[in-house]
Write an enzyme that holds these catalytic residues in place. Structure first.
Site, PDB file in Angstrom:
ATOM      1  N   SER A  84     -21.031 -17.731  18.669  1.00 34.71           N
ATOM      2  CA  SER A  84     -20.266 -16.884  19.346  1.00 34.71           C
ATOM      3  C   SER A  84     -20.630 -15.360  19.262  1.00 34.71           C
ATOM      4  CB  SER A  84     -18.776 -18.009  18.111  1.00 34.71           C
ATOM      5  OG  SER A  84     -18.591 -16.706  16.977  1.00 34.71           O
ATOM      6  N   ILE A 112     -20.265 -11.986  19.936  1.00 35.43           N
ATOM      7  CA  ILE A 112     -21.560 -10.922  19.578  1.00 35.43           C
ATOM      8  C   ILE A 112     -23.349 -11.665  20.279  1.00 35.43           C
ATOM      9  CG2 ILE A 112     -23.129  -8.650  19.727  1.00 35.43           C
ATOM     10  CD1 ILE A 112     -20.713  -7.704  18.374  1.00 35.43           C
ATOM     11  N   SER A 115     -22.628  -1.782  12.420  1.00 35.35           N
ATOM     12  CA  SER A 115     -21.645  -1.744  12.968  1.00 35.35           C
ATOM     13  C   SER A 115     -21.181  -0.558  12.856  1.00 35.35           C
ATOM     14  CB  SER A 115     -20.733  -2.597  11.578  1.00 35.35           C
ATOM     15  OG  SER A 115     -19.106  -1.526  11.949  1.00 35.35           O
ATOM     16  N   TYR A 155     -17.379  -4.698   3.025  1.00 31.13           N
ATOM     17  CA  TYR A 155     -18.318  -5.158   4.373  1.00 31.13           C
ATOM     18  C   TYR A 155     -18.893  -3.422   4.867  1.00 31.13           C
ATOM     19  CZ  TYR A 155     -18.514  -5.076   9.491  1.00 31.13           C
ATOM     20  OH  TYR A 155     -19.580  -5.549  10.829  1.00 31.13           O
ATOM     21  N   LYS A 167     -22.910  -3.333   5.151  1.00 34.12           N
ATOM     22  CA  LYS A 167     -23.614  -2.228   6.380  1.00 34.12           C
ATOM     23  C   LYS A 167     -24.178  -0.956   6.468  1.00 34.12           C
ATOM     24  CE  LYS A 167     -22.201  -5.964   9.426  1.00 34.12           C
ATOM     25  NZ  LYS A 167     -23.390  -6.373  10.293  1.00 34.12           N
TER      26      LYS A 167
END
Ligand SMILES: NC(=O)c1ccc[n+]([C@@H]2O[C@H](COP(=O)([O-])OP(=O)(O)OC[C@H]3O[C@@H](n4cnc5c(N)ncnc54)[C@H](OP(=O)(O)O)[C@@H]3O)[C@@H](O)[C@H]2O)c1
Length: 346
Positions: A69, A71, A201, A214, A218
């Site tokens: 799903s 990206i 991100s 998160y 990253k």
């Protein structure tokens, strides 16, 4: 200073300084204006017009994680259009098979059934990585590019996050990526070339409020990949950090919260200010074809925002102070944050 130089300086000095000043100002204004019109950093915007097309990767084997799903799916589709052979992995086999059929259709007969290999597996099961990568090598004989894309975000208040959530997020977003990348790098070392990319991100470039774990995962990825890139500088092995901003995928729905086992569960709305998955996949494919080191993507005002954060940190701090965390969050999610269906107040 000799008298002749002094004479020339007195006559033309101010004019030269004014011309340089005007040049710098024009350049700055052009830069600022350009950032308001592009949906990616200026290097990637340049490559999307004048750089190598993803067609350059035709016939190469690209291994994508999280291809069922969002990206990952759209990067696979953008590459399939140009006849790139694919390894599609994620947990949901039925979704991977759907993506495979759509990729075959988009390839307009450049690809046949054997050119797209589907391997369902849970990426947090590190013991499966060698077997899965070997399965791709047995099928295609080689892998040219690894795109680490599988990952999940988070919406949570820092002080309430269960430590078990931090650990699960690092297992998925960091350690799974690092382990699979090491296996791929060993293969690339043996054959003397390769390319490893990771979908990070914009939260890997600056801090995103209400997504502390998160953001940390990253940033950790940037640390690993920046170091790896320098280690491989004198080899023919490229390392790319792909950094999207808000993108319309299942991401919000699937996000971790502060509680173990809970999903944020709020679907992104088509009306939200988010880049489409198609556009993000297309930009990722261009970045891969041009082997960029780090590429930023996002709708206005993400690019002026990220450029200011990186190149003018003091101005950025002042702007953040004025905006405050909730307005910043609204800019990212197009809605206010919700904890426990709105029961908990910020
Ligand atoms: N959407 C955004 O706004 C945004 C912004 C910046 C960065 N990103 C990054 O983009 C990447 C992809 O996210 P997305 O937005 O495309 O979200 P998505 O639509 O939810 O896709 C996530 C993908 O990861 C896979 N995945 C999740 N857990 C997995 C596991 N344990 N094992 C194997 N595969 C797993 C999912 O497949 P299965 O469920 O089938 O396993 C799915 O294919 C993430 O790394 C994310 O950090 C997204």
């Amino acid at each position: 200073m000799s008298s002749t130089v002094q004479k020339y300086f007195e006559k033309y000095g101010m004019a030269v300084l004014e011309t340089i000043g005007a040049g710098v100002l024009t350049y700055g204004l052009f830069y600022l204006m350009a950032l308001c019109f592009v949906d990616c950093d200026l290097e990637l915007a340049f490559y999307s017009i004048f750089g190598k097309s993803p067609r350059k990767l035709k016939g190469k084997v690209v291994f994508i994680t999280g291809a069922s799903s969002g990206i990952g799916e759209h990067t696979a589709k953008a590459l399939a259009k140009h006849g790139v052979r694919l390894v599609l992995t994620a947990r949901r086999q039925s979704e991977l098979e759907r993506v495979k059929i759509e990729c075959l259709h988009l390839s307009k007969n450049q690809l046949s059934d054997k050119d797209i290999l589907v391997i369902p597996f849970d990426i947090t099961d590190l013991s499966a990585h060698k077997r899965v990568f070997q399965q791709a090598l047995n099928h295609f004989g080689t892998v040219h590019v690894l795109v680490n894309n599988a990952g999940r975000s988070q919406r949570a208040l820092f002080e309430y996050i269960d430590m078990s959530v931090d650990k699960q997020m690092f297992d998925l977003n960091v350690f799974a990526v690092v382990n699979l990348t090491r296996i791929a790098i060993n293969h690339f070392n043996e054959k003397g070339s390769g390319h490893v990319a990771v979908v990070s991100s914009l939260a890997g470039v600056f801090g995103a409020p209400y997504s502390a774990t998160y953001t940390a995962t990253k940033h950790a990825i940037h640390g690993y990949f920046d170091a790896l890139r320098i280690e491989k500088m004198d080899k023919n092995i490229a390392v790319t950090l792909l950094c999207p901003g808000p993108t319309l995928t299942n991401f919000l729905q699937e996000s971790f919260t502060e509680r173990d086992g809970q999903k944020y569960g709020i679907p992104a709305d088509r009306k939200d200010r988010r880049m489409t998955g198609e556009r993000c996949g297309q930009l990722c494919a261009i970045a891969l074809a041009n082997r960029t080191q780090e590429s930023w993507m996002g709708l206005f005002p993400m690019m002026p925002f990220v450029y200011t954060a990186v190149y003018f940190p003091t101005i950025s701090k002042m702007a953040l102070g004025l905006l405050g965390p909730r307005r910043l969050f609204k800019m990212r999610d197009s809605k206010d944050i919700q904890f426990d269906q709105g029961k908990r107040k910020l």
